[in-house]
Design an enzyme around this catalytic site. Structure first.
Site, PDB file in Angstrom:
ATOM      1  N   TYR A 444      87.672-158.571  33.320  1.00  0.00           N
ATOM      2  CA  TYR A 444      88.188-157.441  34.124  1.00  0.00           C
ATOM      3  C   TYR A 444      87.083-156.688  34.867  1.00  0.00           C
ATOM      4  O   TYR A 444      85.914-156.963  34.669  1.00  0.00           O
ATOM      5  CB  TYR A 444      89.108-156.550  33.307  1.00  0.00           C
ATOM      6  CG  TYR A 444      88.578-155.757  32.137  1.00  0.00           C
ATOM      7  CD1 TYR A 444      87.245-155.558  31.892  1.00  0.00           C
ATOM      8  CD2 TYR A 444      89.500-155.156  31.280  1.00  0.00           C
ATOM      9  CE1 TYR A 444      86.828-154.787  30.828  1.00  0.00           C
ATOM     10  CE2 TYR A 444      89.089-154.385  30.206  1.00  0.00           C
ATOM     11  CZ  TYR A 444      87.746-154.209  29.988  1.00  0.00           C
ATOM     12  OH  TYR A 444      87.340-153.453  28.943  1.00  0.00           O
ATOM     13  N   GLU A 445      87.497-155.818  35.730  1.00  0.00           N
ATOM     14  CA  GLU A 445      86.573-155.109  36.634  1.00  0.00           C
ATOM     15  C   GLU A 445      85.739-156.102  37.449  1.00  0.00           C
ATOM     16  O   GLU A 445      84.561-155.878  37.708  1.00  0.00           O
ATOM     17  CB  GLU A 445      85.648-154.155  35.863  1.00  0.00           C
ATOM     18  CG  GLU A 445      86.354-153.107  35.050  1.00  0.00           C
ATOM     19  CD  GLU A 445      87.266-152.219  35.881  1.00  0.00           C
ATOM     20  OE1 GLU A 445      87.080-152.144  37.109  1.00  0.00           O
ATOM     21  OE2 GLU A 445      88.166-151.599  35.293  1.00  0.00           O
ATOM     22  N   GLY A 446      86.369-157.162  37.899  1.00  0.00           N
ATOM     23  CA  GLY A 446      85.649-158.232  38.596  1.00  0.00           C
ATOM     24  C   GLY A 446      85.160-159.235  37.578  1.00  0.00           C
ATOM     25  O   GLY A 446      84.353-158.883  36.716  1.00  0.00           O
TER      26      GLY A 446
END
Lengths: 601, 601
Positions: A444-446
């Site tokens: 997550y978050e890239g």
């Protein structure tokens, strides 16, 4: 044997006071002139008490109980609501928020330490307040006066929780594919949002009496791609025509069954004619959203550190308690019978794992806190040039920390599990939960692959190497100090670090030149390049640590362990630097075939 | 997009017919003179049909439902009992059992392929019949005539399932610490077993109407340590004084909550005055048990291959379906629009992961089946010397395969999960279950660290290097063939493989010499040494593959993919060989500190 999480306050103090030397700098900053080492320690001790007493005990129970979804509403596991209320009441969400904005105005450096503690204690619980800072920063930077008046105070204080609504089923890493729409609602000077979002952490819950969603959607006739995205505030509850509390058209349609983070609801959200207010300029939503994502990436990096820390602690404690097989060697002061089964901590294979974990987590702590320090410099330094350089450095370091620390956090948890043998596979020892929970941070978050591209393509090649030169100057400065030492070990470490810097420079040039005729080259090597810089940073962290402890009281076991861990790091784990270098060179040389067909059967 | 498991029959055929060339050898073995490639394929196709239709569909459902423990009895998930009954009825448990013993007498090589399929389809389900072969071999080798008469037929056919009762709470890797006791029961010419065992897979279930436990316990006045252990058959149900069915004093007291394998009950067992019969000589129980454990270790190795296979398949299918971002490059025959989002399978970071997975799993399949082949040679070759050499080779290869393949299986599953992005963290895509299920294989049947010690200390250093020389002769033979090729790529691969063999010889000598004055040295480097040989074996597998496909039809995509994967393997993943070599050299050079205190805080 206690497997409870203990906050590594001694090491945190070492990093803040000695490795970074932050208190000396604080004295030069007007808003922090009264802040000293003792006061910072007091804050961290208080945080540690809260985290250990209120948050950590909910971790295993929350994993077992999970979240409940019934009648369109999410119920959190027992105790989560009360712990969150106390977290807000104690003011922890506003630790590093400006005093002007109602916060306590303490350094980001301390916030980073708090994030590490929370992640180590209970990653799932941390997910709920995890977006508070990003949403606050986003509203402060881009929200209109009216938006700031209506929403900012309760978002910043944590009284209302927030979400970040980006992903849709067809659009995860690629936000250009987003379809959610916004139509004008002139009567309310607002917009009506229509669409579906997935993977929304905390999309619904019973922790707070409102939830403020930040939603990416397209205005009518907006450009295609990411330049057509706008950002909206879409609260769960809004004021009706007469000021009464009215339910907005945003609903949770279900929660995912996940590998871990079972006490954090991952929601599918449907927006049906939901009232929303534009944040910032039309079509500039992604830029506003990036304010949130950058803050979130450093937090995620510290989740990797927290996971590695708690996994290492547990494995360390278990390995000293569990006796199996005679040992080939034992510590000098060991008093057990030679013919008896010895603590498994004495066996070389277990020592290797425990030392790897320790070298990783303590090195990462120094680097993670260092990024927090540079964020403070970027915000508070009197000179614009210094602020700019610090911001550039933090921005370069953030994707490295996000991807490298989270990958290491998962590996650390799995390696710690191995120390427990069969017991590691059982829920009650806690470490299998850490393996499951830590895995998400690589996604997550890239995803970590996106971080690699952000680092190499955007931040190293994209600026002509300026940011990288800034980082390497810091590392080389340390290397020079070490190499100048009369101590033979430190001298060698300094020379080694100088050689690593030279290798990074050389291979970066090779990538740069190779990319001219081979556009795919940087994408082939981006992950290995990120890891290469990760190992360089750990080498930097341990070189400086070794230099510091060389002068410290030799009979303090804390410094003695630092010294032996530093020497271990340069003797063993740092071999991974050369491995990554080989893989990058392979990527520069060898093409990467495309798959020709689906399967061979 | 189908994420269902498909059996890689084409690659299995390649390994059996071309890579090993087994059918040519079968013709020279009297019992297999009628067995040819076509018939072997038919067996595997039939197995694949059964596995895909009956076993694989229970995998995700079994994980969700889990096992139930109520009133001292374990209930298996829906469908497990019926699938198991059909598995027995179809005769799959006796595939490779001698025809004299009522089996089908087919090669172990085919049994190894069956094990891979079952593990890939449903590891938890496979746990139930997982010990049948080991228990059968143990009873055939060490059971008295009476024991064989009473228990062997139904154990061998799978009509009754078996367990291996070793571990106790204080005794996991270290069996010398076992406490379970056996007292004589002269009236029944038997023994009474007293004690508790933990981590007993299938200790109770409702699949069969009896369960035959093989239990390690101590006779009165037995020597201390592992030399005082004896092995007993302790059935759940026994014949009473009048031949009636009587419940024996062995009970399941609970099942563990585990990270994975949720459809396999891991039981705590209590033996209270339970009637048991001695297997083999008193105090020689461990030797009898090792017959089971060696068979089990190769099965576990194939679990690693199965996990990697199914993870790779799913990631491959998903990556070709999921479109995100424009691609920097695309396959020559791709017809998508250049400006549109492309399948993520085209992105270099994803191609790297997918190629790593493929290179690992296909190389491991060749090596795993090769071990099965050597077991056949050890059992069936007319010349004693050849049988002995083959047995020695299989025995050397087994710990490498067990530890290296299972570690790779877990890593492969996690890397495949990464291809799915956030979806990988969700249960319904299947890959997170593979991550959880695969993790146990690094722990059981001897932790991977125990395998490292078994390999280096016992099997390499312990026999003066004889077994290793046998293995290296095979690898060098292949290297010489490749190096003699007129094809430049194959020639280079041959030369590279020769260099790897020389490095293994050199570093083995270094370890041997260093160990004289430093008893701990081999224990420091054992894990890296095992992995070093693992990479050597993969290099051997891909060199031979490249040599075979060089002459094969160039326009058959199966061979074309083999060729490009082989080249990828030598260009990228094999860099791990040098990494392990560096770590071994570090271990030869650098001491490993003992921890000086528990924690720094």
């Amino acid at each position: 044997m206690s497997l409870d999480y203990r906050v590594p306050l001694r090491d945190m103090r070492f990093v803040i006071d000695e490795w970074i030397g932050a208190p000396a700098w604080w004295r030069s900053v007007p808003v922090w002139e009264d802040l000293d080492s003792a006061m910072a320690q007091q804050v961290l001790e208080e945080a540690a008490r809260f985290v250990v007493e209120r948050i950590a005990p909910l971790n295993a129970a929350g994993d077992l109980e999970g979240c409940r979804f019934e009648g369109g509403e999410v119920t959190m596991p027992a105790g989560f609501r009360e712990a969150y209320a106390d977290f807000v009441a104690a003011g922890w969400p506003t630790l590093a928020l400006d005093t002007d904005a109602g916060g306590q105005g303490l350094p980001q450096l301390l916030e980073v330490a708090l994030q590490e503690m929370l992640a180590a204690a209970n990653h799932a619980w941390l997910m709920s307040p995890g977006l508070t800072h990003g949403a606050t920063a986003c509203l402060m930077a881009h929200g209109s006066d009216a938006l700031q008046r209506d929403w900012l105070p309760k978002v910043a204080s944590g009284e209302w929780l927030t979400t970040m609504c980006l992903s849709e089923p067809q659009a995860g890493s690629d936000l250009s594919l987003l379809r959610a729409r916004a139509m004008p609602e002139p009567e309310r000077d607002a917009w009506r949002i229509q669409g579906s979002k997935i993977f929304i952490s905390g999309g619904d819950h019973d922790l707070t009496d409102n939830i403020v969603h930040l939603v990416l959607a397209r205005l009518p006739h907006s450009p295609a791609g990411t330049r057509g995205l706008s950002l909206f505030v879409v609260p769960k509850w809004i004021a009706g025509a007469n000021g009464e509390r009215v339910r907005n058209g945003v609903h949770c349609e279900g929660i995912e069954k996940k590998m871990g983070l079972k006490a954090s609801p991952t929601c599918s959200m449907h927006f049906e004619n939901a009232l929303g207010w534009l944040v910032g300029e039309p079509h500039r939503g992604l830029a506003s959203m990036f304010v949130m994502m950058n803050a979130a990436r450093l937090q995620v990096a510290m989740q990797g550190v927290g996971h590695a820390q708690v996994a290492w602690q547990r494995a360390h404690a278990y390995a000293h308690e569990r006796a199996q097989m005679r040992a080939v060697s034992a510590p000098a002061n060991y008093e057990g019978e030679p013919g008896q089964a010895a603590p498994i901590a004495f066996h070389p294979a277990m020592r290797r794992i425990l030392l790897d974990l320790r070298a990783t987590v303590e090195g990462e702590r120094a680097i993670g806190y260092w990024i927090g320090y540079w964020l403070d410099v970027a915000a508070r330094h009197p000179e614009a040039q210094e602020r700019q350089a610090a911001g550039q450095l933090a921005s370069l370091l953030t994707p490295i920390a996000k991807a490298f620390f989270t990958a290491n956090g998962f590996t650390a948890a799995s390696n710690a599990l191995q120390v427990f043998g069969g017991y590691g596979y059982i829920h009650e020892y806690g470490v299998e939960q850490t393996v499951r929970d830590s895995r998400v941070a690589m996604l997550y978050e890239g995803t970590n692959e996106i971080q690699g591209i952000d680092l190499l393509v955007r931040k190293v090649l994209g600026d002509g190497g300026e940011a990288l030169r800034g980082l390497l100057a810091h590392v080389n400065g340390e290397a020079t100090c070490c190499a100048a030492s009369g101590d033979a070990v430190l001298h060698d470490v300094g020379a080694r670090l100088q050689a690593l810097v030279a290798e990074v420079q050389r291979v970066t040039g090779e990538i740069e030149r190779g990319s001219m005729g081979d556009r795919e080259l940087p994408y082939r090597v981006a992950d290995d390049y990120l890891a290469l810089l990760g190992w360089l940073l750990l080498a930097f962290a341990w070189a400086r640590t070794l230099r510091i402890v060389l002068d410290a009281a030799a009979n303090d076991p804390f410094y003695a362990e630092k010294r032996s861990t530093a020497q271990y790091f340069f003797a063993y784990p740092l071999a991974a630097f050369d491995h990554r270098l080989s893989l990058i060179e392979a990527g520069c040389r060898a093409p990467l075939p495309h798959a020709q067909h689906a399967f061979s059967d």
